[in-house]
Design an enzyme around this catalytic site. Structure first.
Site, short mmCIF file in Angstrom:
data_model
loop_
_atom_site.label_atom_id
_atom_site.label_comp_id
_atom_site.label_asym_id
_atom_site.label_seq_id
_atom_site.Cartn_x
_atom_site.Cartn_y
_atom_site.Cartn_z
N ASP A 42 0.79 -1.24 0.00
CA ASP A 42 0.00 0.00 0.00
C ASP A 42 0.82 1.29 0.00
O ASP A 42 0.51 2.23 0.76
CB ASP A 42 -0.96 0.01 1.21
CG ASP A 42 -1.97 -1.12 1.17
OD1 ASP A 42 -1.93 -1.95 0.25
OD2 ASP A 42 -2.82 -1.19 2.09
N LYS A 140 -7.02 -5.09 -2.90
CA LYS A 140 -7.76 -5.66 -1.77
C LYS A 140 -8.68 -4.61 -1.18
O LYS A 140 -8.45 -3.41 -1.35
CB LYS A 140 -6.76 -6.16 -0.72
CG LYS A 140 -5.89 -5.03 -0.19
CD LYS A 140 -4.82 -5.51 0.74
CE LYS A 140 -3.98 -4.35 1.23
NZ LYS A 140 -4.71 -3.35 2.00
N CYS A 185 -2.07 -2.69 7.58
CA CYS A 185 -1.93 -3.61 6.44
C CYS A 185 -0.63 -4.41 6.47
O CYS A 185 -0.62 -5.58 6.07
CB CYS A 185 -2.13 -2.85 5.14
SG CYS A 185 -3.85 -2.27 5.02
C1 VGL Z 1 -4.58 0.80 5.75
C2 VGL Z 1 -6.09 1.76 7.18
C3 VGL Z 1 -7.10 1.62 6.24
C4 VGL Z 1 -3.19 0.35 5.52
C5 VGL Z 1 -5.57 0.64 4.81
O1 VGL Z 1 -2.76 0.28 4.34
O2 VGL Z 1 -2.48 0.07 6.53
N1 VGL Z 1 -4.86 1.33 6.93
N2 VGL Z 1 -6.82 1.05 5.07
#
Ligand code: VGL
Ligand code: ZN
Length: 238
Positions: A42, A140, A185
């Protein structure tokens, strides 16, 4: 040197080993082989400065990830990839604010600012990531009513992304996890990697955390208990 002094020295070096921090390199650097993959989690504009869910110092992971990626022949990237009005957005719950908790059918859910909506610039990977050999991008969190911090399994605990099967088919048995955010994540991905039977490393300085309500300390405790190994980018051979 007398026996007592030798014992004292031995004792102090054992103590030094216990408190050694992860910024010190391991004795022998790790050389990732063909059975190893780097999972880059991410590294998306929404989590970077100016993004809607900016992680403190998030941009600092990019050069570290670019550097360690050179040591890997197998790299998988992930993207948080939500629908508009996703269940993880505070804006989807009347009267709720970001970082509050709600109970959903699959358990507790932290509510977030709107982020990483499919096809938006915010959901794009950082333009500064430079990993041309990356072989797969896993998206995802694309089911409107289920979140997915993990790159392996959605928050319902059963719907898979296919990543475990992909790694198995490619004969990959070790993963190194880096990216954003350490306590969501990255941690959930590392924990699921252990559940999938993979040897799992988290590269601490190639990650940054959100740290809400003690989440960062809890993540490291949970990862240690699951046998996730915490290393530094300096532990990986250039
Ligand atoms: C994430 C919060 C919400 C992450 C993704 O990538 O850690 N954190 N969505
Ligand atoms: Zn998300």
């Amino acid at each position: 040197m007398n026996r007592r002094r030798i014992l004292r020295l031995l004792g102090s070096s054992a103590f030094a080993a216990v408190v050694a921090d992860t910024t010190r390199a391991l004795a022998a650097p790790i050389k990732p082989d063909d059975k190893s993959a780097l999972l880059v989690i991410d590294v998306q504009n929404c989590f970077l400065p100016g993004g809607s869910l900016a992680v403190k110092e998030g941009e600092q992971v990019v050069p570290v990830i670019n550097k360690i990626a050179k040591a890997f022949s197998n790299v998988v990237l992930t993207q948080d990839w939500h629908t508009p009005e996703h269940v993880s957005f505070a804006s989807s719950h009347a009267g709720k604010k970001p970082f509050e908790l709600v109970d959903l059918s699959y358990g507790k859910q932290v509510l977030w600012p709107d982020h990483c909506v499919q096809g938006t610039d915010g959901a794009g990977l950082s333009k500064d990531l430079s990993i041309p050999q990356a072989e797969l991008i896993i998206r995802k969190g694309f089911h409107k009513d289920v979140d997915s911090y993990s790159a392996f399994t959605e928050a319902d605990g059963k719907t898979t992304t296919g990543l475990a099967a992909y790694l198995k088919a490619r004969d990959i048995s070790t993963v190194y996890v880096a990216g954003l955010a350490t306590d969501f994540c990255v941690a959930w991905t590392a924990l699921d990697a252990r559940k999938a039977g993979l040897d799992t490393f988290v590269v601490e300085d190639a990650c940054r955390g959100i740290d809400t309500q003690g989440s960062l300390a809890k993540a490291w405790t949970d990862m240690a208990a699951a046998g996730v190994k915490r290393i530094s980018s300096a532990d990986i051979a250039a």
